[in-house]
Motif scaffolding. Structure first.
Motif, PDB file in Angstrom:
ATOM      1  N   ASN A 205       0.817  -1.182  -0.068  1.00 44.42           N
ATOM      2  CA  ASN A 205       0.122  -0.016  -0.072  1.00 44.42           C
ATOM      3  C   ASN A 205       0.939   1.266   0.154  1.00 44.42           C
ATOM      4  O   ASN A 205       0.716   2.140  -0.652  1.00 44.42           O
ATOM      5  CB  ASN A 205      -0.819   0.011   1.175  1.00 44.42           C
ATOM      6  N   ALA A 206       2.200   0.959   0.777  1.00 44.82           N
ATOM      7  CA  ALA A 206       2.966   2.588   0.809  1.00 44.82           C
ATOM      8  C   ALA A 206       3.744   2.708  -0.382  1.00 44.82           C
ATOM      9  O   ALA A 206       4.047   3.741  -0.809  1.00 44.82           O
ATOM     10  CB  ALA A 206       3.783   2.255   1.987  1.00 44.82           C
ATOM     11  N   GLN A 207       3.998   1.590  -1.103  1.00 48.36           N
ATOM     12  CA  GLN A 207       4.969   1.664  -2.313  1.00 48.36           C
ATOM     13  C   GLN A 207       4.438   1.084  -3.424  1.00 48.36           C
ATOM     14  O   GLN A 207       4.179  -0.379  -3.689  1.00 48.36           O
ATOM     15  CB  GLN A 207       6.389   0.894  -1.858  1.00 48.36           C
ATOM     16  N   LYS A 208       3.929   1.809  -4.422  1.00 43.24           N
ATOM     17  CA  LYS A 208       3.322   1.392  -5.778  1.00 43.24           C
ATOM     18  C   LYS A 208       4.466   1.122  -6.798  1.00 43.24           C
ATOM     19  O   LYS A 208       4.322  -0.040  -7.351  1.00 43.24           O
ATOM     20  CB  LYS A 208       2.366   2.303  -6.274  1.00 43.24           C
ATOM     21  N   ARG A 209       5.455   1.966  -6.808  1.00 45.60           N
ATOM     22  CA  ARG A 209       6.623   1.811  -7.806  1.00 45.60           C
ATOM     23  C   ARG A 209       7.381   0.797  -7.448  1.00 45.60           C
ATOM     24  O   ARG A 209       7.637   0.386  -6.068  1.00 45.60           O
ATOM     25  CB  ARG A 209       7.042   3.256  -7.956  1.00 45.60           C
ATOM     26  N   ARG A 210       8.062   0.167  -8.535  1.00 43.15           N
ATOM     27  CA  ARG A 210       9.055  -1.043  -8.183  1.00 43.15           C
ATOM     28  C   ARG A 210      10.081  -0.362  -7.361  1.00 43.15           C
ATOM     29  O   ARG A 210      10.678   0.556  -7.858  1.00 43.15           O
ATOM     30  CB  ARG A 210       9.507  -1.710  -9.373  1.00 43.15           C
ATOM     31  N   SER A 211      10.559  -1.217  -6.345  1.00 43.30           N
ATOM     32  CA  SER A 211      11.729  -0.763  -5.368  1.00 43.30           C
ATOM     33  C   SER A 211      12.445  -1.899  -5.018  1.00 43.30           C
ATOM     34  O   SER A 211      12.039  -3.256  -5.221  1.00 43.30           O
ATOM     35  CB  SER A 211      10.974  -0.036  -4.143  1.00 43.30           C
ATOM     36  N   LEU A 212      13.717  -1.679  -4.548  1.00 42.31           N
ATOM     37  CA  LEU A 212      14.320  -2.740  -3.782  1.00 42.31           C
ATOM     38  C   LEU A 212      13.805  -2.785  -2.319  1.00 42.31           C
ATOM     39  O   LEU A 212      13.738  -1.861  -1.545  1.00 42.31           O
ATOM     40  CB  LEU A 212      15.875  -2.160  -3.811  1.00 42.31           C
ATOM     41  N   VAL A 213      13.534  -3.964  -2.195  1.00 43.14           N
ATOM     42  CA  VAL A 213      13.025  -4.377  -0.550  1.00 43.14           C
ATOM     43  C   VAL A 213      14.185  -5.349   0.081  1.00 43.14           C
ATOM     44  O   VAL A 213      14.366  -6.277  -0.326  1.00 43.14           O
ATOM     45  CB  VAL A 213      11.734  -5.038  -0.686  1.00 43.14           C
TER      46      VAL A 213
ATOM     47  N   HIS B  72       8.336  -6.198  -6.668  1.00 43.75           N
ATOM     48  CA  HIS B  72       9.724  -5.466  -6.367  1.00 43.75           C
ATOM     49  C   HIS B  72      10.546  -6.557  -6.411  1.00 43.75           C
ATOM     50  O   HIS B  72      10.472  -7.663  -6.419  1.00 43.75           O
ATOM     51  CB  HIS B  72       9.205  -5.194  -4.658  1.00 43.75           C
ATOM     52  N   LEU B  73      11.762  -5.925  -6.304  1.00 43.55           N
ATOM     53  CA  LEU B  73      13.138  -6.815  -6.232  1.00 43.55           C
ATOM     54  C   LEU B  73      13.386  -7.037  -4.723  1.00 43.55           C
ATOM     55  O   LEU B  73      13.476  -5.914  -3.865  1.00 43.55           O
ATOM     56  CB  LEU B  73      14.576  -6.194  -6.762  1.00 43.55           C
ATOM     57  N   VAL B  74      13.480  -8.195  -4.250  1.00 43.44           N
ATOM     58  CA  VAL B  74      13.585  -8.535  -2.746  1.00 43.44           C
ATOM     59  C   VAL B  74      14.945  -9.244  -2.458  1.00 43.44           C
ATOM     60  O   VAL B  74      15.245 -10.221  -3.115  1.00 43.44           O
ATOM     61  CB  VAL B  74      12.236  -9.493  -2.610  1.00 43.44           C
ATOM     62  N   VAL B  75      15.489  -8.709  -1.657  1.00 45.44           N
ATOM     63  CA  VAL B  75      16.821  -9.121  -1.065  1.00 45.44           C
ATOM     64  C   VAL B  75      16.291  -9.653   0.212  1.00 45.44           C
ATOM     65  O   VAL B  75      15.879  -9.132   1.283  1.00 45.44           O
ATOM     66  CB  VAL B  75      17.691  -8.379  -0.827  1.00 45.44           C
ATOM     67  N   PHE B  76      16.115 -11.132   0.327  1.00 41.70           N
ATOM     68  CA  PHE B  76      15.459 -11.655   1.566  1.00 41.70           C
ATOM     69  C   PHE B  76      16.802 -12.286   2.370  1.00 41.70           C
ATOM     70  O   PHE B  76      17.663 -13.300   2.087  1.00 41.70           O
ATOM     71  CB  PHE B  76      14.674 -13.020   1.303  1.00 41.70           C
ATOM     72  N   ALA B  77      17.135 -11.569   3.648  1.00 47.10           N
ATOM     73  CA  ALA B  77      18.376 -11.874   4.371  1.00 47.10           C
ATOM     74  C   ALA B  77      17.862 -12.645   5.562  1.00 47.10           C
ATOM     75  O   ALA B  77      17.236 -11.963   6.439  1.00 47.10           O
ATOM     76  CB  ALA B  77      19.006 -10.759   4.734  1.00 47.10           C
TER      77      ALA B  77
ATOM     78  N   ASP C 140      26.198  -4.123  -5.280  1.00 48.60           N
ATOM     79  CA  ASP C 140      26.178  -5.049  -6.628  1.00 48.60           C
ATOM     80  C   ASP C 140      25.019  -4.678  -7.438  1.00 48.60           C
ATOM     81  O   ASP C 140      24.862  -4.698  -8.749  1.00 48.60           O
ATOM     82  CB  ASP C 140      26.397  -6.629  -6.196  1.00 48.60           C
ATOM     83  N   ILE C 141      23.922  -4.789  -6.652  1.00 49.10           N
ATOM     84  CA  ILE C 141      22.437  -4.504  -7.438  1.00 49.10           C
ATOM     85  C   ILE C 141      22.683  -3.223  -8.147  1.00 49.10           C
ATOM     86  O   ILE C 141      22.132  -3.120  -9.183  1.00 49.10           O
ATOM     87  CB  ILE C 141      21.486  -4.389  -6.490  1.00 49.10           C
ATOM     88  N   LYS C 142      23.278  -1.998  -7.568  1.00 44.59           N
ATOM     89  CA  LYS C 142      23.279  -0.749  -8.172  1.00 44.59           C
ATOM     90  C   LYS C 142      24.374  -0.701  -9.345  1.00 44.59           C
ATOM     91  O   LYS C 142      23.771  -0.346 -10.471  1.00 44.59           O
ATOM     92  CB  LYS C 142      23.898   0.261  -6.998  1.00 44.59           C
ATOM     93  N   GLU C 143      25.293  -1.516  -9.161  1.00 52.59           N
ATOM     94  CA  GLU C 143      26.324  -1.624 -10.344  1.00 52.59           C
ATOM     95  C   GLU C 143      25.787  -2.239 -11.535  1.00 52.59           C
ATOM     96  O   GLU C 143      25.961  -1.937 -12.652  1.00 52.59           O
ATOM     97  CB  GLU C 143      27.432  -2.219  -9.993  1.00 52.59           C
ATOM     98  N   ARG C 144      25.071  -3.381 -11.307  1.00 57.63           N
ATOM     99  CA  ARG C 144      24.520  -4.227 -12.256  1.00 57.63           C
ATOM    100  C   ARG C 144      23.294  -3.659 -12.674  1.00 57.63           C
ATOM    101  O   ARG C 144      22.265  -4.366 -13.800  1.00 57.63           O
ATOM    102  CB  ARG C 144      24.316  -5.522 -11.660  1.00 57.63           C
TER     103      ARG C 144
END
Length: 465
Positions: free
Chosen positions: A353-361, A387-392, A458-462
């Motif tokens: 609900n807070a973030q409609k645009r594709r983002s890094l989560v 979204h692009l999800v980094v699951f740690a 790495d995500i930013k560079e690629r």
């Protein structure tokens, strides 16, 4: 007065006052002098006048004690300040100063006990001060914050004497103060420094452009065969009377959302190798989130925060700037672990609900190794299409050590087998996430911050986002 300022570690100051009706006592030297009077009891067997001399000595001593008591400053003439060297941070050694101002006419020797909570130090400090008349003096004691969030300090107790040391007064200063313990800011600064020294910051400074990708306007040029019609600038074409194409560059400013699970699994205490303090997984997660937020903001991205347990604890919209950094630090300092399982579905709905645009989560959490797929795994899969999800997933160092150790006795073989089974189960679940497009990682708490920063760079560079 009651001093409450969670946003600033400024000094708490208060006038001292009497401790009840009986706020004075005899000093140590008074009793020493009193014992000297009993020397006269020896010759009292032969000379009755010695007893009279002893009583005369006691009378003079009492008069001297009373005179010394009257000379002592009244409690209202003393002012106590609690002075902070800097804002306390979790796991970072610090110090607190007690400043005593003497408004009396004679110097004093004071013993000060400050009422501190167990979250700052194991026992209250006991300090000694010598303060001249009309002047002030300061003594410091060490603190080691062991918990984030608001913590309350109590009163300051004083016992003071004159240089003569016959009389003593007791007083208490109402220096109650609420102070907020922040996450580890030093670690976040080190990660930002790492970014500055790395190759990534040079790419950010040059703002490397990849033309034709993204929708961020860069410049105008003449139309070339193969250009899309939607990229033609018709206003510029009308002015120049030939086709003009708009050139776009890749959008470098992106939204990064930090999602922190504060449920029961994150309450587990972790002991890293060496003499490092023992903190919970949530403490490591908060420090890692702050480090990653500092780096992302330095790169020009907008950073949001969502911390949750059974309910949403903190929900900070994506933003940037110094004010946003302060807001994020304050929000992270108040994230508390809960004793129940987290409601992951509520967190995902709040984020969508807070973030409609594709983002890094970047989702920092943990899961139990059950026969069924954990709920947090399922919701991470639901989140990945948008979204692009980094699951740690935070690992347990002792479990990893047990799985890697060679069993020596039969009992160790069973423990080793159980640890291997748990590790394999976690690997299978994380592999399933990766197959669904989630960047799933299992990270030990000690390297969580550095690993997430590296993954982000790495995500930013690629340009994966």
């Amino acid at each position: 007065m009651i001093y409450s300022e969670p946003l600033s570690p400024s000094a708490a100051a208060a006038r001292a006052k009497k401790m009840g009706k009986l706020s004075f006592a005899f000093g140590t030297r008074f009793f020493v002098a009193l014992l000297l009077g009993f020397v006269a009891l020896g010759p009292a067997w032969w000379f009755r006048q010695a007893i009279a001399a002893m009583f005369l000595w006691d009378g003079v001593l009492l008069a001297a004690w009373f005179w010394d008591l009257l000379r002592l400053p009244r409690p209202e003439q003393l002012e106590v300040h609690r002075v902070w060297e800097r804002r306390p941070c979790l796991g970072v050694p610090g110090s607190v100063g007690i400043e005593l101002r003497n408004g009396g006419k004679i110097p004093i020797r004071a013993r000060v006990v400050d009422e501190t909570p167990a979250q700052l130090r194991n026992e209250p400090p006991d300090l000694e001060l010598r303060v001249k008349a009309g002047a002030s003096a300061e003594a410091r004691y060490a603190v080691m914050p062991a918990e984030r969030g608001n913590t309350r300090l109590g009163q300051t107790f004083l016992r003071y004497q004159s240089p003569l040391g016959l009389a003593e007064r007791w007083a208490v200063a109402e220096t109650q103060q609420t102070i907020r313990v922040l996450p580890n800011l030093e670690q976040a600064r080190r990660q930002t420094l790492y970014l500055i020294r790395s190759r990534q910051v040079e790419l950010e400074k040059r703002r490397r452009r990849q033309r034709g990708i993204g929708r961020e306007f860069d410049s105008l040029r003449d139309y070339r065969e193969g250009d899309e019609l939607r990229d033609i600038s018709w206003t510029a074409t009308a002015r120049r009377r030939h086709l003009i194409t708009r050139v776009f560059q890749m959008e470098r400013s992106q939204n990064v959302w930090l999602v922190l699970d504060a449920g029961r699994l994150l309450r587990a205490q972790v002991q890293e190798p060496g003499d490092a303090p023992r903190f919970s997984k949530l403490d490591y997660a908060v420090n890692a989130a702050l480090s990653l937020a500092q780096v992302a903001l330095h790169c020009g991205d907008r950073v949001g925060l969502l911390a949750y347990g059974r309910r949403i604890q903190q929900n900070l919209s994506a933003g940037r700037g110094a004010h946003h950094v302060r807001a994020m630090v304050e929000s992270l300092s108040q994230v508390r672990a809960e004793a129940f399982e987290s409601d992951h579905g509520r967190a995902v709905r709040a984020l969508l609900n807070a973030q409609k645009r594709r983002s890094l989560v970047v989702w920092i959490t943990d899961f139990a190794e059950t026969a069924t797929i954990p709920e947090v795994i399922e919701y991470a899969m639901h989140l990945s299409p948008r979204h692009l999800v980094v699951f740690a997933a935070m690992g347990q160092p002792d479990l990893k050590a047990l799985a890697e150790a060679i069993p020596a006795v039969t009992a160790d073989m069973y423990r080793h087998g159980a640890a291997l089974e748990i590790s394999q189960r976690r690997d299978i679940l994380l592999r399933g996430l990766r197959q669904r497009g989630v960047l799933a990682l299992e990270l030990m708490p000690g390297i969580l911050a550095s690993s997430l920063v590296t993954q982000y760079l790495d995500i930013k560079e690629r340009s994966l986002l």
